[in-house]
Design an enzyme around this catalytic site. Structure first.
Site: not given
Ligand code: GAR
Length: 192
Positions: A13-14, A92-93, A109, A111, A144-145
């Site tokens: 959750g940063s 992550m889902r 989101n 990425h 949806e992808g």
């Molecule tokens: C972040 O780097 C985010 O971009 C990535 O997960 C990390 C979460 O960190 N997201 C993905 O890869 C989504 N496909 P956080 O929980 O510290 O924000």
């Protein structure tokens, strides 16, 4: 009118915390209210962080649940919050169509790669293994992808001189934390 926002997380959750900070006394202060932080994992560290900011939190465990059953349950749970936007921050889902259709172009989101080149988890590991000189952070709408939704904004991450995955992640997260709130502000003010 301030937008009503639900932040959705799965772990550390940063990014969520960066957004909470900007909402409390930064660039998002006048544009949105975080009405809930939601997690699909009860052990998500971000839940504790959100509580320390005085934000309401909730968790529905996804593990062992069929995707659509879980998503319907979450949709029902979220309905009373009347969110204008759902902001994913390390969620992550994959979301099923039933979820996406309930919030068309209202799920956002971040990425850690260029979604046109790399989709799924492990964006920084991919950039590291490919020995890229630069990569991109992408903020996009969720469709949806898997990471195929319309791109809202991308920013370049210079990887020259970064020799370990840890360094790449550190620099990348610094950019994510700054960029996400800036892009959300534009979206919430209808400037994107
Ligand atoms: C972040 O780097 C985010 O971009 C990535 O997960 C990390 C979460 O960190 N997201 C993905 O890869 C989504 N496909 P956080 O929980 O510290 O924000």
């Amino acid at each position: 009118m301030k937008k009503r926002v639900v932040l959705i997380i799965s772990g550390r959750g940063s990014n969520m915390e960066a957004i909470l900070r900007q909402t409390r006394n930064g660039i998002l202060r006048d544009v949105c209210n975080i009405v809930l932080v939601f997690s699909n994992r009860p052990d998500a560290k971000g839940l504790v962080v959100a509580q320390s900011y005085g934000i309401e939190t909730a968790c529905i465990v996804s593990k062992g649940n069929k995707r659509e059953v879980f998503d319907r349950e979450v949709l029902d749970f979220l309905a009373p919050y009347h969110a204008d936007y759902l902001v994913l921050a390390g969620y992550m889902r994959l979301m099923s169509p039933v979820f996406i259709r309930a919030y068309p172009q209202r799920i956002i989101n971040i990425h850690p790669a260029d979604t046109r080149v790399f989709q799924g988890v492990g964006g920084y590991t991919w950039a590291f293994e490919q020995k890229l000189k630069k990569t991109y952070i992408t903020v996009h709408y969720v469709d949806e992808g898997i990471d195929t939704g319309d791109i809202i904004e991308q920013r370049e991450l210079n990887l020259r001189g970064l020799t370990t995955l840890k360094e790449i992640e550190k620099q990348g997260l610094t950019l994510e934390h700054k960029m996400y709130s800036e892009v959300l502000k534009k979206v919430f003010e209808n400037k994107k």
